[in-house]
Design an enzyme around this catalytic site. Structure first.
Site, PDB file in Angstrom:
ATOM      1  N   LYS A 565     -24.344 -12.330 -14.871  1.00  0.00           N
ATOM      2  CA  LYS A 565     -25.000 -13.339 -13.861  1.00  0.00           C
ATOM      3  C   LYS A 565     -25.867 -14.206 -14.992  1.00  0.00           C
ATOM      4  O   LYS A 565     -27.145 -14.637 -14.726  1.00  0.00           O
ATOM      5  CB  LYS A 565     -26.236 -12.556 -13.487  1.00  0.00           C
ATOM      6  CG  LYS A 565     -25.675 -11.354 -11.919  1.00  0.00           C
ATOM      7  CD  LYS A 565     -24.613 -11.972 -11.553  1.00  0.00           C
ATOM      8  CE  LYS A 565     -25.074 -13.195 -10.487  1.00  0.00           C
ATOM      9  NZ  LYS A 565     -23.763 -13.790  -9.770  1.00  0.00           N
ATOM     10  N   THR A 566     -24.914 -14.851 -16.022  1.00  0.00           N
ATOM     11  CA  THR A 566     -25.766 -15.893 -16.793  1.00  0.00           C
ATOM     12  C   THR A 566     -24.797 -16.983 -16.812  1.00  0.00           C
ATOM     13  O   THR A 566     -25.033 -18.008 -17.669  1.00  0.00           O
ATOM     14  CB  THR A 566     -25.627 -15.429 -18.373  1.00  0.00           C
ATOM     15  OG1 THR A 566     -24.384 -14.988 -18.829  1.00  0.00           O
ATOM     16  CG2 THR A 566     -26.647 -14.179 -18.391  1.00  0.00           C
ATOM     17  N   THR A 569     -18.667 -16.806 -15.484  1.00  0.00           N
ATOM     18  CA  THR A 569     -17.625 -17.133 -14.706  1.00  0.00           C
ATOM     19  C   THR A 569     -17.304 -18.687 -14.679  1.00  0.00           C
ATOM     20  O   THR A 569     -16.261 -19.367 -14.823  1.00  0.00           O
ATOM     21  CB  THR A 569     -17.785 -16.702 -13.124  1.00  0.00           C
ATOM     22  OG1 THR A 569     -17.976 -15.441 -13.223  1.00  0.00           O
ATOM     23  CG2 THR A 569     -16.652 -17.098 -12.121  1.00  0.00           C
ATOM     24  N   SER A 663     -31.351 -12.436 -10.452  1.00  0.00           N
ATOM     25  CA  SER A 663     -30.066 -12.913  -9.879  1.00  0.00           C
ATOM     26  C   SER A 663     -28.997 -11.724  -9.672  1.00  0.00           C
ATOM     27  O   SER A 663     -28.308 -11.413  -8.961  1.00  0.00           O
ATOM     28  CB  SER A 663     -29.404 -13.775 -10.940  1.00  0.00           C
ATOM     29  OG  SER A 663     -27.900 -14.302 -10.509  1.00  0.00           O
ATOM     30  N   GLY A 785     -23.251 -19.710  -7.157  1.00  0.00           N
ATOM     31  CA  GLY A 785     -24.394 -20.819  -6.804  1.00  0.00           C
ATOM     32  C   GLY A 785     -24.982 -20.596  -5.439  1.00  0.00           C
ATOM     33  O   GLY A 785     -25.797 -21.250  -4.998  1.00  0.00           O
ATOM     34  N   ARG A 786     -24.919 -18.997  -5.115  1.00  0.00           N
ATOM     35  CA  ARG A 786     -25.646 -18.770  -3.787  1.00  0.00           C
ATOM     36  C   ARG A 786     -27.179 -18.864  -4.056  1.00  0.00           C
ATOM     37  O   ARG A 786     -27.586 -18.456  -5.028  1.00  0.00           O
ATOM     38  CB  ARG A 786     -25.393 -17.015  -3.601  1.00  0.00           C
ATOM     39  CG  ARG A 786     -25.805 -16.728  -2.267  1.00  0.00           C
ATOM     40  CD  ARG A 786     -25.672 -15.251  -1.977  1.00  0.00           C
ATOM     41  NE  ARG A 786     -24.175 -14.996  -1.663  1.00  0.00           N
ATOM     42  CZ  ARG A 786     -23.416 -14.072  -2.595  1.00  0.00           C
ATOM     43  NH1 ARG A 786     -23.813 -13.947  -3.771  1.00  0.00           N
ATOM     44  NH2 ARG A 786     -22.308 -13.877  -2.122  1.00  0.00           N
ATOM     45  N   TYR A 788     -30.764 -18.052  -3.154  1.00  0.00           N
ATOM     46  CA  TYR A 788     -31.589 -16.781  -3.116  1.00  0.00           C
ATOM     47  C   TYR A 788     -32.895 -17.078  -2.664  1.00  0.00           C
ATOM     48  O   TYR A 788     -33.380 -18.254  -3.270  1.00  0.00           O
ATOM     49  CB  TYR A 788     -31.510 -15.783  -4.354  1.00  0.00           C
ATOM     50  CG  TYR A 788     -30.321 -15.200  -4.711  1.00  0.00           C
ATOM     51  CD1 TYR A 788     -29.372 -14.678  -3.858  1.00  0.00           C
ATOM     52  CD2 TYR A 788     -29.955 -15.484  -6.009  1.00  0.00           C
ATOM     53  CE1 TYR A 788     -28.200 -14.369  -4.251  1.00  0.00           C
ATOM     54  CE2 TYR A 788     -28.570 -15.079  -6.377  1.00  0.00           C
ATOM     55  CZ  TYR A 788     -27.758 -14.519  -5.545  1.00  0.00           C
ATOM     56  OH  TYR A 788     -26.521 -13.956  -6.017  1.00  0.00           O
TER      57      TYR A 788
END
Length: 833
Positions: A565-566, A569, A663, A785-786, A788
């Site tokens: 989560k940094t 991807t 995240s 890119g969701r 939250y």
């Protein structure tokens, strides 16, 4: 040639070792104490420098015997000696005892206080001095020394309570190594000699004292100042001192550092039917083999030689040698047997499992036809081929045809130094470390032995072979059929060394079939069950026994190691756009990530891992890489990665650890994690150590990866700083073009790829996407890119405090690594306003 052979047979060496086995010894002392010890079984070794000779020998001995230790260069300060109310070290060793006697008052008092309070003893080596000292007092002790002496004829004090491994009663006749010995004398009752020797020379002016037996190792019982010590008048060049040093550690640690006295031995005879005509076994050789085996059984009950056969070569000798083959089979029940390959071919040369199995079946049929027992569950591959580096189809075929459950090799992790050989388990087959005994396929006559007979005898009488048995609780020795014909050097060697072990040690020589040895080995060394895959490309010998369909170009040159989560991807996608960079093939289970080094996939082996990478052709895909974000904080990952990819570049991305934790929590919710759905983020990060275990585990997986400096320090134990490239995750998101240009420059990729024309900001997504088909953008999937809901302020403040010490340490680490611009997110996280 026959005349020559007869001459050699007339000069076959006979074991000369004789000793008084029953000499009235009390047997080994048990050093275990009934007292409640507050000590870790670990040795603190003070060395003179990082490269000092004796210090290195002490460290090697610790490694060989698997005694835990810490080496510290003697200096102005002492290391921390206690942890809470427990001593961190059971014995203190000084490579140079003068460093102890001349220690500054404060440190000396501190160390002595520790020794008295925790009942810790000191071993010291008294080094030679440039000036010859006669009757000089050892600083601060009622003990006097003479130095720079030449000595001969060493003997032990049979009454010493220190002797456990070492057995007294014999004399080492002849000059001792070196001419700079120190000897000790004292009238104080606190001192008791452990060993003596005699001065070489008949100088009439020599003092009366030097004409007596001289104390070369002396015990200080601690009556003088409450601290027990054992002092050596020479280093570890003399083989007997190695034994006495191990006994000193056992005695002074009150048995916590005692080695087991059991030594298991197996002697393999490889290639029992393979050999040149004229150099194979004849009937008198087989008779000598059986007779020697019987004599060895008196020392080691149940001992049997273990014969490895390749049936294709049966009856390939001279007529009298074929009779030797027959005699071996007539006595098949007197030996243990194991399978080689039918034609002695190297298994790694086979790519087809069916063909490999056919070879093994031929050998099995031969065994059945000739009454050779085939149920040992043990096999050896010729030249160690296929065992390590692993050739997977060898393991498959072994299990299917022979039900092999144990094998052995010299090659893991490397051939030399032998003291570092270890075992591992792969495909439920135990692989044990194999030892050599100084005999080789090409050395079959005593006059051809490298270095001559003296060299072989030196190895037997206190040297490498003797020490191999002393230091290793389980020994599997490799020998070859020619070692048992011709001059029969193997028979001479083993009978001699077993007798020598009996003379000088209290070791119990035991034997067992290979399967039992394997089970025993991994009971003793359970931490070795898991293999650590090394890189065959870094070892010329390993490349020779590696399958020819493997290529060193099929391993990645750099890794994106996370954390999760940094933005890993996104970085993976940007890298994959580059025409000279190729990623691994996707996994059906973990998508673009292989997740090899941090989980069960690791035990699938190197073939499995390499199958995920293309074989580069015509210069394309020259830069292979893989991305697995879970590597970053894996405890065992850096060691495993470095073993396989010691020169790899490591890429990590860092963002605010607080935002990363949030995240990651939202990511697990989005993927339907029921626990995350049941608890709020604040509930997760504030879970206590008394919370339900699943919630604690969720909290730890959420928070632990953000302890960046702690994890980076672990990677930096294995890799130099120049192999680590840190990317600011916020900059990767806001300005990926510059970030990718910096990365290309770091990886030295030429020519550079123009990311300016291939990345474009997508306002709908809120991040940069790939430009395709001229003017369209292709963005990451819906999960990336969701948006939250924002993190609660109280959670952010809590995490600021939680990560404060870790972020402070990260700033120091970044500066140490040469990063002059501290990321803005790090400054923000450190701000408490």
């Amino acid at each position: 040639q026959q005349l020559s052979t007869i001459m050699h047979r007339d000069s076959v060496p006979k074991p000369l070792v004789q000793c008084s086995v029953s000499n009235g010894n009390a047997g080994p002392h048990d050093h275990r104490s009934d007292a409640r010890l507050r000590l870790d079984p670990r040795v603190l070794v003070f060395v003179e420098t990082s490269y000092s000779h004796l210090g290195a020998k002490i460290s090697e001995l610790m490694v060989h015997t698997r005694i835990k230790y810490k080496a510290e260069v003697s200096g102005k300060s002492l290391p921390v000696l206690t942890n809470l109310d427990k001593g961190k070290y059971g014995v203190i060793v000084f490579e140079n005892f003068n460093k102890y006697t001349q220690m500054d008052k404060w440190n000396r008092e501190l160390l002595d206080k520790y020794c008295r309070e925790y009942n810790v003893g000191i071993v010291g080596f008294v080094p030679p001095s440039e000036e010859t000292l006669v009757g000089a007092q050892l600083h601060g002790f009622p003990l006097f020394i003479h130095n720079n002496l030449k000595l001969k004829n060493a003997a032990l004090n049979a009454a010493s309570p220190i002797l456990r491994l070492t057995r007294a009663g014999e004399t080492v006749w002849g000059p001792l190594p070196g001419g700079d010995w120190t000897v000790f004398s004292s009238n104080d009752s606190t001192y008791e000699p452990l060993s003596w020797a005699t001065h070489i020379g008949e100088d009439l002016s020599m003092s009366e004292e030097l004409k007596k037996p001289l104390s070369t190792v002396i015990q200080d019982h601690g009556l003088f100042d409450g601290i027990q010590r054992i002092l050596f008048g020479s280093g570890l060049e003399f083989w007997l001192h190695n034994l006495l040093f191990l006994d000193s550690l056992s005695y002074l640690s009150h048995g916590q550092l005692s080695l087991s006295l059991d030594r298991y031995l197996l002697v393999d005879i490889d290639d029992i039917f393979v050999g040149e005509r004229g150099l194979r076994l004849r009937t008198d050789d087989v008779a000598a083999l059986l007779a020697t085996q019987k004599r060895i059984q008196q020392v080691m009950p149940g001992f049997r030689f273990n014969l490895g056969f390749s049936g294709k070569y049966f009856h390939h000798g001279l007529p009298e040698e074929n009779l030797g083959d027959d005699m071996l089979l007539e006595n098949a029940g007197s030996f243990m047997w194991f399978s080689h390959m039918w034609n002695h071919q190297q298994p790694h040369l086979y790519d087809n499992v069916t063909l490999l199995e056919m070879e093994m079946v031929l050998n099995k049929q031969f065994a059945d036809e000739h009454g050779i027992p085939v149920d040992s569950g043990y096999s050896i591959a010729p030249h160690h081929s296929g065992v390590y580096p692993v050739h997977e189809i060898l393991y498959e075929s072994w299990k299917k045809v022979w039900n092999v459950r144990v094998t052995s090799t010299e090659e893991y992790p490397h051939l030399r130094p032998a003291r570092l050989r270890k075992g591992f388990v792969h495909r439920n087959i135990m692989v044990l470390p194999r030892q050599t005994c100084g005999l080789f396929t090409h050395t079959i006559m005593i006059e051809k032995y490298p270095g001559g007979r003296n060299k072989l005898d030196e190895s037997i009488q206190g040297g490498e072979l003797f020490q191999t048995i002393v230091y290793n609780p389980i020994n599997i020795f490799m020998t070859h059929m020619p070692n048992y014909g011709n001059d029969r050097l193997a028979l001479y060697t083993f009978e001699s060394v077993f007798k020598f072990v009996q003379c000088w040690t209290n070791l119990r020589l035991l034997t067992a079939p290979p399967l039992q040895l394997g089970e025993r080995y991994f009971q003793l060394f359970s931490d070795e069950v898991s293999p650590v895959w090394g890189n065959p490309c870094d070892d010329a010998r390993h490349q020779k026994i590696w399958s020819h369909n493997k290529t060193c170009d099929q391993l990645p040159r750099f890794l994106v190691i996370g954390p999760q989560k940094t933005g890993t991807t996104a970085l993976y996608t940007f890298l994959s756009m580059h025409p000279d960079i190729s990623s691994n093939f996707p996994s059906p289970d973990t998508f673009e990530e292989i997740q090899f080094f941090n989980g069960k996939n690791y035990f699938r082996g190197l073939d499995w891992y390499m199958s995920f990478f293309p074989v580069p052709k015509n210069g394309s895909g020259r830069y292979l890489f893989e991305k697995s974000a879970t590597y970053f904080d894996g405890d065992v990952v850096p060691r495993r990665v470095h073993a396989l990819l010691p020169h790899a570049k490591l890429i990590t991305i860092l963002i605010s650890p607080a935002k990363r934790a949030y995240s990651w929590y939202q990511h697990t919710r989005a993927h339907g994690n029921q626990l995350a759905l049941n608890y709020t983020f604040h509930q997760v990060i504030t879970a206590s150590d008394t919370s339900p275990k699943p919630l604690r585990e969720l909290r730890n997986r959420c928070l632990n990866p953000g302890k960046y400096s702690q994890h980076l320090d672990r990677w930096l134990l294995y890799y130099p700083p120049q192999n680590l490239h840190i990317i600011d995750g916020e900059q990767l998101k806001l300005n990926p073009v510059d970030t990718m240009n910096d990365l290309q420059q770091y990886l030295k990729i030429q020519p550079p790829f123009n990311y300016t024309t291939h990345l474009r900001y997508d306002p709908k997504k809120g991040f940069y996407c790939q430009v395709v088909n001229g003017n369209h953008t292709k963005c990451l999937g819906r999960s990336k890119g969701r948006q939250y809901p924002p993190m609660e302020d109280r959670s952010y403040k809590l995490l600021q405090r939680y990560y404060l010490s870790h972020n402070t340490a990260l700033v120091k680490l970044l500066k140490r690594l040469g990063y002059h611009n501290i990321p803005q997110w790090l400054k923000d996280d450190l701000s408490t306003q």
